[in-house]
Write an enzyme that holds these catalytic residues in place. Structure first.
Site, PDB file in Angstrom:
ATOM      1  N   THR A1264       0.819  -1.226   0.000  1.00  0.00           N
ATOM      2  CA  THR A1264       0.000   0.000   0.000  1.00  0.00           C
ATOM      3  C   THR A1264       0.839   1.256   0.000  1.00  0.00           C
ATOM      4  O   THR A1264       0.369   2.308  -0.426  1.00  0.00           O
ATOM      5  CB  THR A1264      -0.919   0.005   1.234  1.00  0.00           C
ATOM      6  OG1 THR A1264      -0.107  -0.143   2.425  1.00  0.00           O
ATOM      7  CG2 THR A1264      -1.906  -1.145   1.174  1.00  0.00           C
ATOM      8  N   CYS A1265       2.090   1.149   0.477  1.00  0.00           N
ATOM      9  CA  CYS A1265       2.932   2.347   0.466  1.00  0.00           C
ATOM     10  C   CYS A1265       3.249   2.768  -0.946  1.00  0.00           C
ATOM     11  O   CYS A1265       3.508   3.940  -1.217  1.00  0.00           O
ATOM     12  CB  CYS A1265       4.202   2.092   1.246  1.00  0.00           C
ATOM     13  SG  CYS A1265       5.168   0.710   0.614  1.00  0.00           S
TER      14      CYS A1265
END
Length: 1297
Positions: A1264-1265
């Protein structure tokens, strides 16, 4: 000089001692100048000596002549039998007395002549009255021959007697002043004043005999009333020019004993006589047939010397009440006389008044040879007034606070301005009030610097109360300014403030206001509306909450017909072109102003509203024509909108309190506004609540409540929006800062103060130079005061226009009545694309605000010193350290985004907001944060105790700055650190979960409304004790961190709570109660229009609260348990109940939350958005996921491409998902279930699908980063769909990695 010794020429002198020494040019000029100065000084001394000698010789001659005349007078009195004297015997003694009279030497001689005149009064009255009726052109110069006819001689004798009586009356008044100066007042037991009163009896008796109208009519034959009136008025004209009103004022102040209170009854017989003498010339005006300008001159002198100066106790408590009690007092004529231009054009029909010469006396040869020309001079001297003095050099009446106080006292209620059918008296009355109330303005009036001279009683010309003074008055006051006593000045200032408060009380008198409104309604003069607006504008400038403190203002706010007429006048206000005149369109627009066929300003180039909208600077005359109208309309209409709920605003009978019951509610609002200061504060708050649009949107509003229909409101808001944008440009013009006067003086050098050239030569600069310096200083102070008032007027106009525009936009946001795109201005463009064209503004031409990159937009706190209409100022050293000063373009843009942000498209404001955050990130975090370096916050948290650990480790004591880069390490339930390195994704998931658990209603900090929206819980103090504000401060910080990191969180907040965040004030009003408790809001609105007996409802000013099983009764106001709700106070009850629910219960919680939010993001940045937009900024737009937009902005890595079979199968599966499953996919990859505000093109880093191998038994994973989906290859769509659904629905976080 010539020599007669044979040498007719001057031979040059030769020096045989050596070479000739050449004199320098500078020394030669200096020597010539010094010689010229000596010659000028010699001539000046010679001329001065001649003047001194002439004055001395004249003085000696006058003394000799006066001594000889006194001997003749005494000889005549001693030799004659006074009891048998006739009028002819009195001629020579009176002539002598009028020539040599000196108060210290001739008091007994004056008493003797006075007694003789009283005995022969009947004959003297007949002669003087008949002599006063000769017209000016009856006997031209050189054409009078008294020896030809006895009737002509008798007529000439009457002329001279008329003039003698006037001179004698003036001398008697001066004698009374002398007696009053050296004596004191004592009151006997019978209430009669003694002391100097006995000595003043004879001079006052002369006035009683020769100026009493009824007594003169009794002496003359019947039908002579008009002759008596003319004679008396001419006599008073002479005395008034000699200082009659000043002298009587001084006598009244000295001879009136101390008073206990206001009373029109004279305290003594002497006071009654003096005040009667003061009123006599005024009462004569009603029966006078003289030209108006002559009457006006008398009244202006009366106002100058009696009404305008600082009043004494006798004037304030006795004289003014006495004059107001007179039924024939010429109040209406006084209003006409005080108008700026009350005099008609000079047609030659007026009388003439020559300057009086005290040394002029009768001719010694009355019946002799030279009496003709001399008699004609007396005729001109006694019977006329100079038109130049009363037209070109009119009497100046200082516009002071005391004049306003005096006029309001004199007005009373018996004058009946409402009975004036033509509106002339009403117009004059309003004009005078508008002119005088200028000086009670809070922002325009300095502390009083008025002074009064014992001789003239004039106020200080440097005060703004004396703005219309002449240059001569300025010079006199400037010379004596330094001699003012500071203690006296402070006393005058206190008395002026007290007079202002008394004026406000009188202006708020219900009877006065009702009579004035009735007169305005009956008047047909269009100038009445302009004058009334000027008065209201001055009242609005006087105090911050003036609209709630002045009865006239809030009563006008509830008159729809007045507001409609006022807006029509604004649209028709235009300046006539000197070349082309008014256009046909503007003329037709004026003729049909009442029909409102076109609700837009006329298309004339000189329409004043359009000039303001285009940012064109107006002249002072144009400013006075448009600014008061627009400011008053904006203020009053804002007040009306605030007090109306939706049923009254939209005219919808289906809503509670619709148009059928609106008139009753309006009446209740008027009574409530007059006495509720808390409502005055609440009514200024913005209105924000969302209500669905009804089918009756386009219905016309009831004329009893709303002055405009909904289509007219849309057009009105459009004109008002353009005016606000034009005011922004006027507030910050494109100009260089001016040079300060001190700096300009330093560049020129110091003025010459030792020597100066004058008309009498060159001498040392003393009084003359000081006079010019003081005159320049007074002019500078006046100019500075006018600029300060102008800034205050324009700033107030900008403030009220923006306030009205916000109110209309809030109503439209809650329930639209304007078309789409109505509020977006094509004149404003604040962002640029790479090509330089403005985004979203195709075809926009002349722009008020030029396009600029988002990185140039500055809304920092250092932009606050740039206030509208204040001009550029020098920045301090601390401000300069923050960066260079803002340009005019940046200041205008910041002002628009702060004051009227809704004129800019929401997408552009979001980009501006993100640009501000990006700049702040670069300043605090720097580029090193992208490489996991630089200052940052590192915390380790347990997933099972997320809130408790975050509350402790992110407290202000441990982490004072949350704007730094944050890296999070999560620990699972078994105490093991979760897999994955936080490159941003772990933090985003942590922040999302933390916000979810913090705002969870089960935790107790927030409570759900009926619409399932969140707001601070009133019961939080009972759960968390005294430490509960720290929790709300923490909640505000983490929400601010989410906005700072551009993280969308699913957090539905209540509309009224959002209004507290983005509003300029912390309190919200009753209109927001529907977003908290719609049932209570509906009941309160129903109570507002309830027709039954409210006492049957058994309501009082208390409220019952139940929190955690505990019941508590709170009072809405002090002693509320003993105050029942009635029809008179139900409006107050409604607003107090709404204020308790919306503000008082949760004030501490909301304040702590806002402080925490402001710790991360300045509230000025969030105030660019309204409540709906802020909710979208927090949670994203509640719209479906656009798969096509996601596909267009998706990147591929690891061997994938758009044509890869697995990618094709992936998009097929995603298209088959429902909206919930698509949101789960977004949350799985980006940690947020809602799409970005501006589309997936704004996702950073972009959505990416990476190849993760060929093993079909693996599940898709995500980083998700990096917004990265790691998708393995699957043999078919079914397998891909099942694996993908399992992964996004598992909720295992980073454990799948």
């Amino acid at each position: 000089m010539f020599s007669f010794e044979g040498d007719f020429r001057r031979r040059p002198q030769q020096d045989l001692s050596g070479a000739t020494r050449k004199e320098k040019r500078e020394a030669l000029l200096q020597r010539a100048q010094s010689e010229r100065l000596k010659r000028e000084e010699s001539r000046r001394q010679h001329n001065s000596a001649i003047l001194i000698q002439a004055f001395y010789r004249g003085h000696r001659t006058r003394c000799f002549l006066e001594a000889r005349l006194r001997e003749e007078f005494d000889c005549k009195i001693r030799e004659g039998n006074l009891s048998q004297w006739t009028v002819e015997d009195l001629v020579k003694p009176i002539r002598c007395l009028l020539t040599f009279y000196n108060d210290s030497l001739d008091a007994q001689r004056l008493a003797c002549i006075s007694q003789l005149l009283i005995r022969l009064s009947k004959v003297v009255i007949k002669l003087s009255v008949k002599g006063s009726q000769i017209p000016v052109n009856a006997a031209p110069s050189g054409c009078v021959d008294t020896s030809k006819s006895s009737s002509t001689a008798l007529l000439n004798e009457g002329i001279l007697w008329s003039w003698r009586i006037r001179r004698l009356l003036h001398i008697c008044l001066c004698r009374a002043l002398s007696i009053a100066t050296v004596t004191t007042v004592t009151i006997e037991d019978d209430g009669v004043a003694s002391g100097g009163a006995a000595g003043m009896a004879l001079p006052l008796r002369i006035f009683e005999v020769f100026t009493f109208k009824e007594g003169l009519e009794d002496v003359l034959e019947e039908g002579s009333a008009s002759l008596v009136v003319r004679h008396l008025f001419q006599t008073y004209q002479f005395l008034i020019r000699k200082g009659y009103f000043e002298q009587l004022r001084w006598l009244i102040e000295q001879r009136t004993p101390p008073l206990m209170g206001v009373s029109p009854r004279p305290p003594t017989h002497l006071a009654a006589c003096l005040v009667d003498l003061l009123a006599r010339p005024l009462l004569l005006l009603s029966s006078l047939k003289e030209p108006d300008h002559i009457q006006y001159s008398v009244l202006r002198l009366f106002a100058r010397h009696i009404l305008s100066p600082l009043p004494s106790e006798a004037i304030r408590l006795f004289v003014l009440p006495y004059l107001s009690s007179l039924s024939t007092f010429p109040f209406v004529t006084l209003l006409e006389a005080l108008q700026p231009n009350p005099y008609p054009a000079d047609d030659g029909s007026g009388l003439i008044d020559l300057d009086d010469e005290d040394s002029e006396d009768d001719s010694y040869q009355v019946n002799g040879k030279g009496s003709g020309p001399r008699l004609n001079l007396y005729r001109r001297h006694c019977f006329s007034f100079v038109r130049d003095e009363y037209s070109q050099k009119r009497v100046h009446v200082p516009h002071t606070t005391w004049l306003l106080h005096s006029l309001l006292t004199l007005e009373g209620r018996q004058y009946g301005l409402n009975r004036d059918a033509m509106g002339g008296a009403t117009l004059n009355y309003l004009r005078i009030l508008a002119c005088l109330t200028t000086w009670i303005s809070k922002g325009c009036r300095r502390r009083s610097q008025m002074r009064e001279s014992a001789s003239s009683g004039q106020p200080h010309s440097n005060s703004p109360l004396y703005s219309g003074s002449t240059e001569e008055d300025d010079e006199e006051d400037g010379e004596s300014e330094d001699e003012e006593d500071p203690s006296r000045a402070s006393k005058v200032a206190r008395e002026e403030r007290q007079a202002i408060e008394e004026c406000i009380v009188m202006l708020n008198d219900p009877g006065r206001v009702n009579n004035l409104l009735a007169a305005v309604e009956h008047s047909k003069d269009p100038g009445v509306l302009n004058a009334l607006c000027r008065l209201c504008h001055n009242l609005l400038l006087s105090r911050h909450l003036a609209v709630h403190q002045f009865r006239l203002l809030y009563m006008l706010a509830f008159k729809p017909s007045f507001l409609r007429s006022l807006w029509s006048a604004i649209l028709n206000a235009s300046q006539v072109s000197p070349l082309f005149g008014p256009t046909s369109e503007s003329v037709s627009h004026k003729s049909s102003s009442s029909s409102f066929n076109s609700f837009q300003p006329s298309n004339s180039r000189l329409n004043l509203l359009r000039l303001i909208s285009r940012g064109v600077e107006t002249s002072p005359e144009e400013t006075g024509r448009i600014v008061p109208l627009l400011a008053v309309f904006s203020t009053l209409f804002t007040l009306l909108i605030v007090t109306l709920h939706d049923g009254e605003f939209y005219g919808d009978d289906s809503l509670p309190g619709g148009s059928s019951t609106s008139q009753t509610s309006i009446t209740q609002e008027q009574s409530a506004l007059s006495g509720n200061s808390q409502l005055a504060q609440a009514s200024q708050q913005p209105q924000q609540k969302i209500i669905q649009t009804s089918s009756s949107l386009n219905a016309s509003i009831s004329s009893q409540v709303m002055p405009f229909s909904l289509p007219e409101l849309a057009s009105l808001s459009l004109s008002l929006k353009d005016a606000c944008l034009g005011l922004v440009e006027l507030a910050f013009p494109e100009s260089r800062p001016g040079v300060h006067d001190d700096y300009r003086t330093a560049l020129r050098g110091q003025p010459q103060t030792e020597w100066a050239y004058g008309t009498d030569g060159i001498g040392q600069l003393s009084a003359q130079g000081s006079f010019h310096n003081q005159k320049r200083r007074l002019h500078h102070q006046k100019t500075k005061w006018r600029k300060r008032r102008s800034r205050h007027v324009w700033s107030h106009l900008f403030k009220v226009c923006v306030s009205l525009l916000r109110q209309l936009h809030t109503r439209d946001a809650r329930r639209p009545f304007c078309p789409d795109g109505h509020w977006i201005s094509r004149q404003v463009a604040i962002l640029q694309t790479e090509g330089g064209a403005s985004k979203g503004q195709p075809g926009s031409s002349s722009a008020v605000i030029t396009p600029m990159p988002s990185s140039d937009i500055t809304l920092r706190r250092r932009s606050r010193p740039y206030r509208p209409f204040q001009g550029l100022r020098a920045l301090t050293q601390e401000e300069m350290e923050e960066g260079p000063p803002l340009s005019t373009r940046e200041i205008r843009t910041a002002t628009i985004l702060r004051e009227v942000p809704f004129v800019v498209a929401f997408q552009e404001r979001v980009l501006a907001f993100q640009g501000l955050i990006l700049r702040d990130k670069m300043e605090r975090q720097g580029e090193a944060s992208y490489f996991l370096q630089g200052p940052s916050i590192h915390i380790t948290l347990r997933r099972a105790y997320l809130y408790e650990d975050a509350y402790e480790k992110l407290s202000p004591e441990n982490e004072p700055d949350l704007r730094l880069k944050m890296r999070v390490q999560l620990v699972n339930a078994v105490g093991m650190s979760e897999a994955g390195v936080d490159g941003g994704g772990v933090f985003r998931e942590f922040l999302s979960e933390l916000i979810k658990t913090t705002f969870d209603p089960n935790r107790g900090f927030f409570r759900l409304t009926r619409y399932n929206t969140l707001y601070p819980s009133p019961g939080a103090p009972l759960i968390f004790g005294q430490d509960f504000p720290r929790h709300y401060y923490f909640a505000g910080r983490i929400l601010g961190k989410a906005l700072y990191e551009n993280l969308l969180v699913e957090l539905p907040l209540a509309d009224f709570f959002l209004s507290k965040i983005v509003g300029r004030h912390s309190n919200v009003d009753v209109h927001h109660l529907a977003s908290m408790d719609p049932l209570m809001h509906r009941n309160l609105i129903y109570l507002k229009s309830y027709d039954g007996d409210i006492a049957d409802l058994n309501l009082d000013f208390t409220v019952i609260n139940e929190e955690l099983g505990e019941t508590r009764i709170d009072e809405l106001k002090s002693g509320g348990a003993n105050i029942p709700v009635t029809a008179a106070n139900r409006i107050e009850y409604i607003h107090l109940m709404a204020d308790y629910k919306l503000n008082r219960q949760i004030r501490v919680q909301c304040s702590a939350f806002k402080q925490g939010l402001a710790n991360v993001i300045p509230l000025e940045w969030l105030q660019m958005f309204d409540t709906r937009e802020l909710q979208v900024l927090i949670s994203g737009a509640p719209i479906p996921v656009d798969v096509e937009d996601l596909r267009r902005n998706t990147a591929y890595a690891g061997g994938y491409s758009p044509e890869h079979p697995t990618i094709r199968a992936f998009w097929t599966v995603v298209e088959q998902f429902d909206d919930l499953q698509r949101r789960l996919l977004l949350k799985f990859v980006t940690s947020c279930s809602r799409p970005p505000l501006l589309g997936f093109k704004e996702l950073d880093p972009p959505f990416c699908v990476q190849h993760a191998g060929i093993a079909s038994d693996r599940l898709p994973t995500a980083s998700t980063c990096m917004n990265l989906l790691k998708l393995p290859e699957f043999p078919d769509e079914e397998t891909l769909q099942s694996r993908l659904l399992y992964a996004i629905q598992a909720g295992a976080g980073f454990e799948l990695s």
